[in-house]
Design an enzyme around this catalytic site. Structure first.
Site, PDB file in Angstrom:
ATOM      1  N   HIS A   1      45.665  29.442  47.538  1.00 39.65           N
ATOM      2  CA  HIS A   1      45.272  29.160  46.182  1.00 39.65           C
ATOM      3  C   HIS A   1      46.517  29.538  45.198  1.00 39.65           C
ATOM      4  CE1 HIS A   1      42.230  30.588  42.650  1.00 39.65           C
ATOM      5  NE2 HIS A   1      42.544  29.335  42.602  1.00 39.65           N
TER       6      HIS A   1
ATOM      7  N   ARG B   1      31.840  28.306  38.101  1.00 37.69           N
ATOM      8  CA  ARG B   1      31.209  28.288  39.547  1.00 37.69           C
ATOM      9  C   ARG B   1      30.111  29.340  39.842  1.00 37.69           C
ATOM     10  NH1 ARG B   1      34.487  30.775  42.184  1.00 37.69           N
ATOM     11  NH2 ARG B   1      36.038  31.281  40.707  1.00 37.69           N
TER      12      ARG B   1
ATOM     13  N   ARG C   1      37.883  23.388  30.080  1.00 41.12           N
ATOM     14  CA  ARG C   1      38.977  22.649  30.818  1.00 41.12           C
ATOM     15  C   ARG C   1      39.138  21.450  30.583  1.00 41.12           C
ATOM     16  NH1 ARG C   1      40.477  25.747  35.551  1.00 41.12           N
ATOM     17  NH2 ARG C   1      39.322  27.662  35.673  1.00 41.12           N
TER      18      ARG C   1
ATOM     19  N   ASP D   1      47.167  24.151  41.706  1.00 41.41           N
ATOM     20  CA  ASP D   1      46.007  25.075  42.149  1.00 41.41           C
ATOM     21  C   ASP D   1      45.792  25.178  43.651  1.00 41.41           C
ATOM     22  OD1 ASP D   1      43.899  26.546  41.451  1.00 41.41           O
ATOM     23  OD2 ASP D   1      42.441  25.070  41.971  1.00 41.41           O
TER      24      ASP D   1
ATOM     25  N   SER E   1      41.950  32.062  38.702  1.00 39.10           N
ATOM     26  CA  SER E   1      41.810  31.474  37.344  1.00 39.10           C
ATOM     27  C   SER E   1      41.890  32.526  36.338  1.00 39.10           C
ATOM     28  CB  SER E   1      40.576  30.870  37.270  1.00 39.10           C
ATOM     29  OG  SER E   1      40.288  29.769  38.177  1.00 39.10           O
TER      30      SER E   1
ATOM     31  N   LYS F   1      36.197  22.903  44.627  1.00 38.81           N
ATOM     32  CA  LYS F   1      36.285  23.916  45.292  1.00 38.81           C
ATOM     33  C   LYS F   1      35.526  23.965  46.776  1.00 38.81           C
ATOM     34  CE  LYS F   1      38.875  26.264  42.666  1.00 38.81           C
ATOM     35  NZ  LYS F   1      40.259  26.689  42.865  1.00 38.81           N
TER      36      LYS F   1
ATOM     37  N   LYS G   1      48.590  30.273  36.604  1.00 42.94           N
ATOM     38  CA  LYS G   1      48.964  29.390  37.632  1.00 42.94           C
ATOM     39  C   LYS G   1      49.602  27.955  36.903  1.00 42.94           C
ATOM     40  CE  LYS G   1      46.214  28.867  40.714  1.00 42.94           C
ATOM     41  NZ  LYS G   1      45.000  29.516  39.856  1.00 42.94           N
ATOM     42  N   THR G   2      48.507  27.463  36.388  1.00 38.46           N
ATOM     43  CA  THR G   2      48.939  26.203  35.712  1.00 38.46           C
ATOM     44  C   THR G   2      49.871  26.269  34.753  1.00 38.46           C
ATOM     45  OG1 THR G   2      46.466  25.458  35.971  1.00 38.46           O
ATOM     46  CG2 THR G   2      48.007  24.166  34.494  1.00 38.46           C
TER      47      THR G   2
END
Length: 532
Positions: free
Chosen positions: A219, A60, A324, A258, A239, A200, A243-244
């Site tokens: 988030h 990003r 990713r 997410d 990130s 996003k 989390k995932t």
């Protein structure tokens, strides 16, 4: 010429977007892959995955994100965190982008943000790249085909990577731009192929709109006990914090990985898919996510692969650490059919502590939870943003400052109110370093993290003996069967206890200095919970 299914009264021409080449509306996955291959946008990989490179931008560009400063939002945007753009600059940007788009083919996807229809918004995505259409079909929620006949968008996002902004004419920072205009219900993205900007931008949009409806945008990932949505857990984190990985627990039902909302009706996913980091991904450690990398339509982003066999290299980060895969939720066998859950029973704040100070798990009071939520301490991991080549300690309020258009207290107070109203046990989990700081210590063992989380979620950890952490004042379990007791006392994992003490004192001071900005806005109990 137009192709595909669309509301006949809501074509791009009806929105003033004219003079384009072919416009492809709501193509499904096979057609989007065919178009992307024809356009030379990527390669067809094993199992029908689509392999793509995003070129110069592999993460990003948060510094190039702008909000148009109009009268309707001037008093509600957190301007210290969001770059302003003048209405005149935006108008010039929009006019110049539309002129640039003339004669070129574009792909339109009419999608939904939010699994709860009471709070969902309709989003029209207009993309120059066919594979961006594939990506966002995974990331947002897809209406039934019949529903497209009457679809009307609440907001439109236009992504044109071949367009370069003019900072002087468009009132932006560089020739890369992400511009949000809440009055005109438009988001414009230019000069970046990184697909994460698409998702996003919608997340930022929901982060602005939902608090006015009493909904907490988060988030976070979320899951619930199998067959029991009342037993819901949410996992906050930036990130790279896990989390995932940690929410993809085969013994629980995945709500999403997410972005979620917490309303008076419960928890709901904003998205329809997952966007997982693939560096060092293995079939042994994360079989479900690994399996998606060879399924039809999965977008494989910025991964090195063998040109002959198309085998993916999960260890080669020469393109980026931020490689990713994007895939629909249904590719995960234990994913929820509804993407809905109950009110969170457990709230997990994930952090990646590069200093090696924080214990692997700590229990927080509600005031401590708000303090650590507002602090948002973690370490940026390589590749997530441009220029990050090794972990950097940082404070990202609400575990997602780049996506927060409102002041942090708006989200912190919402979280605190909901914890008070519905009850939840809050935990701080460190997935970062132990035995020393980055460069000396090692990453927290994933098996230990999973064991501690399992005990937290099933309630058994509450029965353990706890000690008061002398640095931060939260409760830390002394022992748990199957977990090395030394891990639970970080000082014991360091070869030099005095060095640990010095590092801990440094981190405590960093927390205190960062939190000074919030002191005028918070209650006394949160101030008291700040340190010790």
């Amino acid at each position: 010429m137009a192709f595909g299914r669309v509301n006949p009264e809501f074509r791009l021409e009806d929105q003033g977007i004219e003079g384009l080449g072919n416009v492809f509306y709501n193509l499904m996955e096979p057609a989007l892959i065919e178009a992307a291959l024809k356009n030379g946008e990527g390669k067809l990989g094993n199992g029908g995955a689509f392999l793509v490179s995003t070129g110069k931008f592999t993460g990003r560009s948060p510094k190039d994100k702008h909000v148009v400063k109009t009268d309707s939002v001037v008093d509600t945007i957190w301007w210290e965190n969001n770059r302003a753009m003048s209405p005149e600059g935006f108008d010039n940007l929009y006019a110049d982008m539309l002129e640039h788009m003339k004669g070129k083919d574009f792909y339109v996807q009419d999608l939904v943000g939010g699994a709860d229809p009471a709070y969902a918004i309709n989003v029209r995505m207009v993309t120059e790249l066919a594979w961006h259409g594939l990506f966002i079909r995974h990331m947002l929620r897809r209406p039934e085909r019949a529903e497209l006949d009457g679809f009307l968008a609440d907001f439109t996002v236009i992504n044109c990577p071949s367009f370069k902004a003019d900072p002087e004419r468009h009132d932006c920072r560089t020739d890369t731009v992400i511009a949000m205009n809440f009055d005109k219900k438009l988001i414009l993205i230019g000069n970046t192929e990184y697909a994460g900007e698409n998702k996003k931008s919608v997340f930022t949009l929901l982060n602005y709109l939902l608090p006015e409806k009493g909904v907490m945008p988060m988030h976070c990932s979320a899951n619930h006990a199998i067959g029991n949505p009342v037993d819901t857990a949410i996992f906050f984190g930036l990130s790279g914090t896990g989390k995932t990985t940690l929410s993809a627990d085969p013994s629980r039902t995945l709500i999403g990985d997410d972005e979620h909302g917490w309303s008076d009706r419960g928890t709901f996913n904003f998205e329809g898919g997952c966007y997982a980091k693939t560096i060092n991904l293995s079939a042994e450690a994360e079989p479900e996510i690994y399996a998606t990398t060879s399924k039809f339509g999965t977008v494989i982003e910025n991964m090195v692969f063998d040109e002959e066999t198309l085998a993916l290299d999960f260890q080669d980060s020469s393109l980026t650490e931020n490689m990713r895969c994007a895939y629909p939720l249904e590719y995960i066998s234990n994913a929820s059919d509804t993407a809905l859950g109950g009110h969170p029973k457990n709230i997990i704040l994930l952090t990646c502590d590069a200093y090696g100070v924080l214990p692997p798990i700590s229990r927080l009071t509600p005031a401590q939870a708000m303090y650590h939520f507002l602090s948002g301490f973690t370490s940026k991991t390589p590749g997530t943003e441009r220029g990050v080549v090794e972990p950097e300690p940082t404070f990202s309020t609400c575990f997602g400052a780049p996506f927060m258009p409102r002041r942090p207290e708006a989200y912190g107070n919402l979280l605190r109110e909901k914890i008070a109203k519905y009850g939840a046990t809050c935990w701080l989990v460190n997935t970062g370093w132990t035995g020393g700081a980055f460069g000396t210590g090692s990453r927290m063992p994933i098996k230990a993290t999973r064991a501690l989380l399992t005990a937290a979620l099933d309630g058994s950890l509450n029965d353990a003996e706890f000690r008061k952490d002398e640095n931060f004042g939260f409760d830390v379990p002394v022992a748990l069967e199957g977990v090395d007791a030394k891990l639970l006392d970080p000082r014991q994992t360091w070869a030099d206890g005095a060095a640990y003490d010095a590092q801990a004192a440094k981190l405590v001071q960093m927390f205190a200095a960062n939190f000074e900005q919030y002191l005028p806005y918070i209650d006394e109990d949160v101030k008291a919970a700040a340190i010790g």
